[in-house]
Design a protein around this motif. Structure first.
Motif, PDB file in Angstrom:
ATOM      1  N   ALA A  88      -7.075 -79.496 -55.678  1.00  0.00           N
ATOM      2  CA  ALA A  88      -7.303 -80.634 -54.889  1.00  0.00           C
ATOM      3  C   ALA A  88      -7.590 -80.422 -53.516  1.00  0.00           C
ATOM      4  N   ALA A  89      -8.532 -81.128 -53.058  1.00  0.00           N
ATOM      5  CA  ALA A  89      -8.588 -80.727 -51.567  1.00  0.00           C
ATOM      6  C   ALA A  89      -9.065 -79.674 -51.152  1.00  0.00           C
ATOM      7  N   GLY A  90      -9.955 -78.802 -52.237  1.00  0.00           N
ATOM      8  CA  GLY A  90     -10.338 -77.560 -52.039  1.00  0.00           C
ATOM      9  C   GLY A  90      -9.139 -76.548 -51.993  1.00  0.00           C
ATOM     10  N   ALA A  91      -8.282 -76.850 -52.569  1.00  0.00           N
ATOM     11  CA  ALA A  91      -6.806 -75.882 -52.848  1.00  0.00           C
ATOM     12  C   ALA A  91      -6.781 -75.632 -54.315  1.00  0.00           C
ATOM     13  N   THR A  92      -6.143 -74.509 -54.592  1.00  0.00           N
ATOM     14  CA  THR A  92      -5.792 -74.262 -56.180  1.00  0.00           C
ATOM     15  C   THR A  92      -4.353 -74.027 -55.952  1.00  0.00           C
ATOM     16  N   ILE A  93      -3.622 -74.881 -56.537  1.00  0.00           N
ATOM     17  CA  ILE A  93      -1.991 -74.841 -56.931  1.00  0.00           C
ATOM     18  C   ILE A  93      -1.705 -74.443 -58.138  1.00  0.00           C
ATOM     19  N   ARG A  94      -0.976 -73.103 -58.128  1.00  0.00           N
ATOM     20  CA  ARG A  94      -0.467 -72.529 -59.177  1.00  0.00           C
ATOM     21  C   ARG A  94       0.745 -73.088 -59.583  1.00  0.00           C
ATOM     22  N   LEU A  95       0.917 -73.656 -60.872  1.00  0.00           N
ATOM     23  CA  LEU A  95       2.269 -74.471 -61.027  1.00  0.00           C
ATOM     24  C   LEU A  95       3.354 -73.251 -61.948  1.00  0.00           C
ATOM     25  N   GLY A  96       3.022 -72.362 -62.059  1.00  0.00           N
ATOM     26  CA  GLY A  96       3.788 -70.911 -62.704  1.00  0.00           C
ATOM     27  C   GLY A  96       4.528 -71.481 -64.050  1.00  0.00           C
ATOM     28  N   THR A  97       3.556 -72.321 -64.813  1.00  0.00           N
ATOM     29  CA  THR A  97       4.190 -72.664 -66.252  1.00  0.00           C
ATOM     30  C   THR A  97       2.743 -72.826 -67.008  1.00  0.00           C
ATOM     31  N   VAL A  98       3.025 -72.646 -68.529  1.00  0.00           N
ATOM     32  CA  VAL A  98       1.972 -72.976 -69.335  1.00  0.00           C
ATOM     33  C   VAL A  98       1.999 -74.536 -69.819  1.00  0.00           C
ATOM     34  N   ALA A  99       3.266 -74.833 -69.633  1.00  0.00           N
ATOM     35  CA  ALA A  99       3.290 -76.506 -70.235  1.00  0.00           C
ATOM     36  C   ALA A  99       4.128 -77.186 -69.230  1.00  0.00           C
ATOM     37  N   LEU A 100       3.769 -78.581 -69.308  1.00  0.00           N
ATOM     38  CA  LEU A 100       4.096 -79.731 -68.197  1.00  0.00           C
ATOM     39  C   LEU A 100       3.925 -80.869 -68.891  1.00  0.00           C
ATOM     40  N   VAL A 116       0.317 -81.482 -53.928  1.00  0.00           N
ATOM     41  CA  VAL A 116      -1.041 -81.592 -53.263  1.00  0.00           C
ATOM     42  C   VAL A 116      -0.800 -82.662 -52.054  1.00  0.00           C
ATOM     43  N   PRO A 117      -1.825 -82.851 -51.240  1.00  0.00           N
ATOM     44  CA  PRO A 117      -1.674 -83.778 -50.023  1.00  0.00           C
ATOM     45  C   PRO A 117      -1.747 -85.244 -50.776  1.00  0.00           C
ATOM     46  N   LYS A 118      -0.916 -86.104 -50.287  1.00  0.00           N
ATOM     47  CA  LYS A 118      -0.742 -87.395 -50.926  1.00  0.00           C
ATOM     48  C   LYS A 118      -1.940 -88.157 -50.885  1.00  0.00           C
ATOM     49  N   ASP A 119      -3.115 -87.817 -50.142  1.00  0.00           N
ATOM     50  CA  ASP A 119      -4.269 -88.665 -50.024  1.00  0.00           C
ATOM     51  C   ASP A 119      -5.506 -87.795 -50.843  1.00  0.00           C
ATOM     52  N   ALA A 120      -4.963 -86.854 -51.758  1.00  0.00           N
ATOM     53  CA  ALA A 120      -5.891 -86.085 -52.258  1.00  0.00           C
ATOM     54  C   ALA A 120      -6.378 -86.773 -53.725  1.00  0.00           C
TER      55      ALA A 120
END
Length: 122
Positions: free
Chosen positions: A8-20, A109-113
């Motif tokens: 989102a918004a040019g960023a990659t956020i790693r969630l540290g999980t294989v399932a969600l 992620v940013p609220k407006d992404a």
């Protein structure tokens, strides 16, 4: 090792999980909907859907099971490379649930992404 990410918004956020679980409240019916996703070598697999009611585009399939509170079913869709999540601002934000702990997507992620992409991490 596979891992889920949000883009989102040019960023990659790693969630540290294989399932969600992605969860939201249906904008018209005001009913909760949940989807369990898993990273696989073939892409993102939609493992199970749950909905708390029916109506306005949320009819469970014929093989769904009702447990007294939720309709549970396994969607019959192939793995996908990614899932595009739109955020209109007209409804509550997506909930991202990892190991039973849910947070609004705005915690990651940013609220407006908009849009936000769920994918396996590069």
């Amino acid at each position: 090792m596979l891992e889920l990410c949000l883009l989102a918004a040019g960023a990659t956020i790693r969630l540290g999980t294989v399932a969600l679980t992605l969860a939201w409240t249906h904008s018209i019916e005001k009913t909760r909907w949940e989807e369990d996703w898993r990273a696989t070598p073939a892409g993102l697999a939609l493992v199970e859907d749950r909905i708390q009611g029916t109506g306005a585009g949320m009819e469970p399939p014929a093989d769904a099971k009702f447990d007294g509170r939720w309709w549970h079913y396994a969607p019959h869709v192939p793995p996908m490379p990614n899932v595009l999540l739109r955020r209109s601002g007209a409804t509550d934000d997506w909930q991202v649930c990892i190991a039973g702990q849910c947070k609004p997507m705005g915690a990651y992620v940013p609220k407006d992404a908009d849009p936000v992409t769920l994918t396996t991490c590069p």
